[in-house]
Motif scaffolding. Structure first.
Motif, PDB file in Angstrom:
ATOM      1  N   SER A   1       0.829  -1.202   0.000  1.00  0.00           N
ATOM      2  CA  SER A   1       0.000   0.000   0.000  1.00  0.00           C
ATOM      3  C   SER A   1       0.867   1.256   0.000  1.00  0.00           C
ATOM      4  N   GLY A   2       0.226   2.382  -0.183  1.00  0.00           N
ATOM      5  CA  GLY A   2       0.951   3.648  -0.181  1.00  0.00           C
ATOM      6  C   GLY A   2      -0.008   4.803  -0.331  1.00  0.00           C
ATOM      7  N   TRP A   3       0.484   5.982  -0.118  1.00  0.00           N
ATOM      8  CA  TRP A   3      -0.361   7.167  -0.239  1.00  0.00           C
ATOM      9  C   TRP A   3       0.495   8.394  -0.516  1.00  0.00           C
ATOM     10  N   TYR A   4      -0.169   9.449  -0.959  1.00  0.00           N
ATOM     11  CA  TYR A   4       0.498  10.753  -1.044  1.00  0.00           C
ATOM     12  C   TYR A   4      -0.513  11.817  -0.661  1.00  0.00           C
ATOM     13  N   LEU A   5       0.017  12.922  -0.215  1.00  0.00           N
ATOM     14  CA  LEU A   5      -0.827  14.063   0.112  1.00  0.00           C
ATOM     15  C   LEU A   5      -0.089  15.299  -0.378  1.00  0.00           C
ATOM     16  N   GLN A   6      -0.776  16.148  -1.099  1.00  0.00           N
ATOM     17  CA  GLN A   6      -0.093  17.342  -1.597  1.00  0.00           C
ATOM     18  C   GLN A   6      -0.986  18.571  -1.469  1.00  0.00           C
ATOM     19  N   ALA A   7      -0.337  19.703  -1.264  1.00  0.00           N
ATOM     20  CA  ALA A   7      -1.052  20.970  -1.153  1.00  0.00           C
ATOM     21  C   ALA A   7      -0.369  21.975  -2.068  1.00  0.00           C
ATOM     22  N   VAL A   8      -1.156  22.710  -2.824  1.00  0.00           N
ATOM     23  CA  VAL A   8      -0.614  23.721  -3.724  1.00  0.00           C
ATOM     24  C   VAL A   8      -1.356  25.022  -3.454  1.00  0.00           C
ATOM     25  N   TYR A   9      -0.615  26.113  -3.329  1.00  0.00           N
ATOM     26  CA  TYR A   9      -1.248  27.388  -3.009  1.00  0.00           C
ATOM     27  C   TYR A   9      -0.751  28.484  -3.957  1.00  0.00           C
ATOM     28  N   GLU A  10      -1.698  29.159  -4.576  1.00  0.00           N
ATOM     29  CA  GLU A  10      -1.352  30.333  -5.387  1.00  0.00           C
ATOM     30  C   GLU A  10      -1.366  31.515  -4.434  1.00  0.00           C
ATOM     31  N   PHE A  11      -0.194  32.005  -4.083  1.00  0.00           N
ATOM     32  CA  PHE A  11      -0.116  33.023  -3.034  1.00  0.00           C
ATOM     33  C   PHE A  11      -0.197  34.425  -3.599  1.00  0.00           C
ATOM     34  N   VAL A  12       0.147  34.582  -4.861  1.00  0.00           N
ATOM     35  CA  VAL A  12      -0.019  35.860  -5.522  1.00  0.00           C
ATOM     36  C   VAL A  12      -0.275  35.503  -6.986  1.00  0.00           C
ATOM     37  N   GLN A  13      -0.956  36.377  -7.693  1.00  0.00           N
ATOM     38  CA  GLN A  13      -1.326  36.053  -9.067  1.00  0.00           C
ATOM     39  C   GLN A  13      -0.133  35.510  -9.850  1.00  0.00           C
ATOM     40  N   ARG A  14      -0.319  34.376 -10.484  1.00  0.00           N
ATOM     41  CA  ARG A  14       0.668  33.729 -11.352  1.00  0.00           C
ATOM     42  C   ARG A  14       1.714  32.877 -10.620  1.00  0.00           C
ATOM     43  N   TRP A  15       1.816  32.978  -9.295  1.00  0.00           N
ATOM     44  CA  TRP A  15       2.835  32.229  -8.556  1.00  0.00           C
ATOM     45  C   TRP A  15       2.184  31.200  -7.638  1.00  0.00           C
ATOM     46  N   ARG A  16       2.700  29.979  -7.664  1.00  0.00           N
ATOM     47  CA  ARG A  16       2.173  28.945  -6.791  1.00  0.00           C
ATOM     48  C   ARG A  16       3.325  28.230  -6.082  1.00  0.00           C
ATOM     49  N   VAL A  17       3.053  27.774  -4.865  1.00  0.00           N
ATOM     50  CA  VAL A  17       4.013  26.917  -4.172  1.00  0.00           C
ATOM     51  C   VAL A  17       3.300  25.616  -3.823  1.00  0.00           C
ATOM     52  N   GLY A  18       4.063  24.543  -3.722  1.00  0.00           N
ATOM     53  CA  GLY A  18       3.442  23.264  -3.413  1.00  0.00           C
ATOM     54  C   GLY A  18       4.340  22.393  -2.551  1.00  0.00           C
ATOM     55  N   LEU A  19       3.699  21.521  -1.786  1.00  0.00           N
ATOM     56  CA  LEU A  19       4.409  20.578  -0.931  1.00  0.00           C
ATOM     57  C   LEU A  19       3.726  19.221  -1.099  1.00  0.00           C
ATOM     58  N   ARG A  20       4.544  18.180  -1.264  1.00  0.00           N
ATOM     59  CA  ARG A  20       3.981  16.841  -1.444  1.00  0.00           C
ATOM     60  C   ARG A  20       4.760  15.843  -0.608  1.00  0.00           C
ATOM     61  N   TYR A  21       4.051  14.913   0.001  1.00  0.00           N
ATOM     62  CA  TYR A  21       4.711  13.848   0.736  1.00  0.00           C
ATOM     63  C   TYR A  21       4.214  12.506   0.203  1.00  0.00           C
TER      64      TYR A  21
END
Lengths: 487, 302
Positions: free
Chosen positions: A385-405
């Motif tokens: 088994s396995g899993w992933y969880l990720q979050a992506v945030y557009e913090f200002v127009q045109r720019w996004r940051v993301g974190l995935r585990y």
């Protein structure tokens, strides 16, 4: 309006003839009359619109000849004459001259499909040799593992053509030209257009509807590579050669049920010389909104595949390369969930996206050791088994940051050959118990809807021992038809 | 397990088909403007769902699951067209499995092709930004366009629901009368706006400017859908300081940052416009939208 009278007259005549022919169907005639009335209203509104435009154009022409110097001055950007000073005629809307209609003669290109091309490429800096990349504890899929090659790489160039075939079908062809000059047909499917009762039938080659990310093309991923669960359980992405039936429930909450049957040609299945349908999949998706700003979708999927002689490379006890092979059934469960938030649902300036999937696979059958020489056979059963969880945030127009585990758990498979004492476990180093994991951060910048530049850094502990530090710089450019994307 | 799943599938299918038909015509409107127009023309004979809120850029909407569910059951989809909804509406239509609302059928209505489109590019190239090859799709803010679209929409409702033909015809006629009277009133009231120079953000006020004779002297977006760069803004400040506009128009759904920044630099007020029904508290329906838009413009022009 005068032109309408003969048309309406003719229609009425037909109507009268129909009445004479079939007295008993007076209801139908009444309905026809209502439709004719509606048609008349429709036409008269169009004619009125045309008349209005003619009037506007006439007054515009009149106003232009009356005040040509003024409009020239205004067009040149000079301050306009005080509007209040002149007693104005009714507003002359100054429509910019529309281009003359292009030749309306028959045109073979008028029905060209929507064509688009997506170019992707990257620069990769990897601390470990990508040739030795192996996700520990899992039977490797043919290709589809790892971060790719070092330095500059041309990634896939995706060509898509799509169009309605006729009033009943839509067809789509997506071919990925790989950096090594090979072509993959990613998708080539037909799909019904409004089959009724919420049903849609799809056939050909298509990305299976299981999970969340499986149907999404690589240029729309939020990270440059696939989650580890997709790499080990689906060989990247599951493409079915087969048929799919989907049904959307007539409810305000989105409920979709789908079933697929396919040849099972792709991993975790194998090409088989059989008339049977070796791949079956079922999935349910449910989704909705919470207020104006949040929407969600969750799903449960089940995949059943048959593999015969699915070979993979391994090393024997003395470190010499051998080829092993699995034959049997492979069953996969997927639970997925996605949540998107944007202020008032408008992702122009800010958007947050949370996405996760959990997969569980059971493989049951036979494992052959060293098929080219010793060819020993024994039972095999694994629960992984396995899993992933990720979050992506557009913090200002045109720019996004993301974190995935990412996290995987290989478990310890049952090996008949080992239990029977015929071979030591060290003859199957790939299957040694492991818990691979990976943490990835990314930032991307989209100058427009059609271009994206991305930097991604991963600490990859998927190998048995060494930690791989991976830096990827990626570009994605879309040209051609404006695509429409799924949720 | 499989047996259970199959049974569940079949039960759901049977239940789904057996659901009683709703009396009211189900309509999916892409914007609050079309929803308001449908309420005027169809009253309680229609059950209208609006796909977007007044604070959303209709061009950048996700094909949300909830929208697929609404499209599945809709008898009629009312869209702007001219590629405004191109990023999401095609997905809804395709995934709905609903033959009634496919383009080309009676249950699919597009407003923009009915009216004269402004800014039809003679050549298209994405270097010009996210331009619309068919012309500017933001057609609602010209009262004459609404009259034309309303007439065609009335006719469409009659076709789809002939049992209530008389009702739609009467409501349509009544709406046209009230709209005509209001248009005359608005045009008279807005006469002082003729020739007034304004700055817009995106080219979605073109029809309003064209109708009332406002002169849009500059756009904060250098190209459609392209946010301004620092260099472009500096250029804009220089240009507008030399020939200052009367006001900067901002729609309710626009981020206030760019317009506020420009306002401080060139000392010209920002005028907030509803843009769509619901964009301001006063813009409760189409009449309110036009009333409020003109009132705000007149206040800004003083």
């Amino acid at each position: 309006m005068t032109k309408l009278t003969p048309l309406a007259g003719a229609l009425l005549l037909i109507c009268a003839a129909a009445e004479a022919a079939a007295q008993s169907t007076s209801d139908e005639v009444a309905a026809l009359k209502a439709e004719i009335d509606a048609l008349k209203t429709d036409y008269s509104s169009r004619v009125q619109a045309l008349e209005a435009r003619i009037k506007q154009l006439e007054s515009a022409v009149a106003a232009q000849s009356a005040a040509a110097p003024a409009s020239v001055a205004a067009a040149a950007g000079a301050p306009p004459p005080p509007a209040e000073a002149a007693p104005l005629p009714p507003p002359p809307p100054s429509y910019p001259a529309a281009p003359p209609p292009a030749g309306r003669s028959s045109n073979a290109t008028a029905f060209n499909p929507a064509v688009s091309a997506i170019l992707t490429g990257n620069y990769a800096s990897l601390s470990e040799d990508p040739a030795t990349y192996r996700i520990a504890g899992f039977i490797p899929p043919p290709g589809g593992e790892g971060p790719g090659n070092r330095s500059f790489n041309l990634d896939e160039s995706e060509l898509t053509m799509s169009s309605n075939v006729d009033p009943y079908f839509f067809a789509n062809l997506t071919a990925a030209i790989q950096g090594d000059n090979t072509i993959d047909i990613e998708e080539a499917y037909f799909k019904t257009l409004g089959l009724s009762h919420g049903l849609t039938l799809k056939g050909g080659r298509f990305f299976s509807g299981i999970g969340y990310l499986n149907e999404i093309h690589s240029h729309n991923w939020d990270f440059a590579d696939q989650p580890l669960v997709y790499q080990v359980f689906l060989g990247g992405q599951l493409g079915q050669d087969g048929a799919q039936l989907r049904w959307v429930a007539p409810t305000d909450t989105f409920i979709e049920i789908g079933a697929e049957a396919g040849s099972g040609r792709a991993f975790p299945g194998t090409q088989r010389n059989s008339n049977a349908l070796a791949s079956h999949a079922l999935f349910v998706h449910v989704g909705g909104d919470v207020g104006d700003s949040t929407s969600w979708r969750t799903g449960l999927s089940w995949l059943d595949e048959r593999a015969s002689d699915r070979t993979y490379p391994d090393l024997d006890e003395s470190g010499l390369p051998v080829i092993d092979a699995f034959s049997g059934t492979s069953r996969l469960w997927i639970v997925d969930g996605t949540l998107k938030w944007a202020p008032h649902g408008d992702p122009t300036y800010h958007q947050f996206k949370l996405q996760g999937e959990w997969m569980h696979r059971t493989e049951n059958g036979q494992l052959a050791f060293d098929v080219t020489a010793r060819d020993l056979n024994g039972g095999y059963r694994s629960e992984q088994s396995g899993w992933y969880l990720q979050a992506v945030y557009e913090f200002v127009q045109r720019w996004r940051v993301g974190l995935r585990y990412d996290s995987l758990s290989s478990g310890t498979p049952y090996l008949g050959l080992v239990s029977a004492g015929l071979l030591p476990l060290s003859d199957f180093p790939t299957l040694a118990r492991a818990s691979p994991e990976r943490t990835t951060v990314m930032v991307d910048w989209s100058l427009s809807e059609f271009s994206r530049l991305r930097a991604q850094y991963a600490l990859d502990d998927a190998r048995a021992r060494e930690r791989d530090r991976q830096l990827l710089l990626q570009y994605i450019f879309s040209i051609g038809a404006h695509g429409a994307h799924k949720f | 397990m499989l047996k259970h799943l199959c049974r569940f599938l079949i039960t759901t299918l049977v239940l789904g088909l057996a659901l009683p038909a709703q009396a009211a015509l189900k309509v999916l409107a892409t914007t609050p403007d079309w929803a308001s127009l449908l309420n005027e023309l169809g009253g309680d004979k229609l059950n209208v769902y609006t796909a977007t809120s007044p604070f959303q850029d209709v061009h950048r909407v996700d094909a949300k699951p909830s929208l697929v569910a609404r499209a599945r059951s809709a008898d009629l989809v009312v869209a702007t067209g001219a590629d405004l909804e191109i990023g999401w509406l095609p997905v809804l239509l395709q995934d709905s499995g609903n033959p009634k609302i496919q383009p080309g059928s009676q249950g699919y209505f597009e407003a923009a092709p009915l009216v004269h489109l402004l800014e039809v590019p003679s050549a298209v190239d994405r270097a010009m930004g996210d331009i619309h090859p068919l012309g500017n799709p933001h057609v609602t803010l010209d009262a004459h366009n609404i009259a034309i679209i309303a007439k065609a929409l009335s006719a469409r409702l009659v076709l789809l629901d002939s049992a209530n033909a008389a009702y739609y015809a009467a409501r349509g006629e009544d709406f046209q009368k009230r709209w005509q009277a209001a248009t005359v009133k608005w045009e008279a009231k807005a006469a002082p706006l003729r020739g007034v120079p304004v700055v817009v953000i995106h080219r979605d006020q073109s029809y309003l400017c064209n109708w009332l004779g406002l002169r849009d002297v500059a756009s904060i977006e250098p190209k459609p859908g392209v946010p301004p760069s620092a260099g472009y803004l500096a250029e804009l400040v220089t240009k507008l300081t030399a020939a200052p506009p009367k006001m900067i128009l901002r729609n309710a759904y626009n981020d206030p940052k760019a317009s506020d920044w420009l306002s401080q630099r060139i000392h010209v007020p920002v005028v907030l416009l509803p843009y769509t029904v619901g964009g301001t508290p006063e813009a409760k329906d189409l009449f309110g939208l036009f009333d409020d838009t003109i009132n705000r413009l007149l206040a800004g022009a003083k």
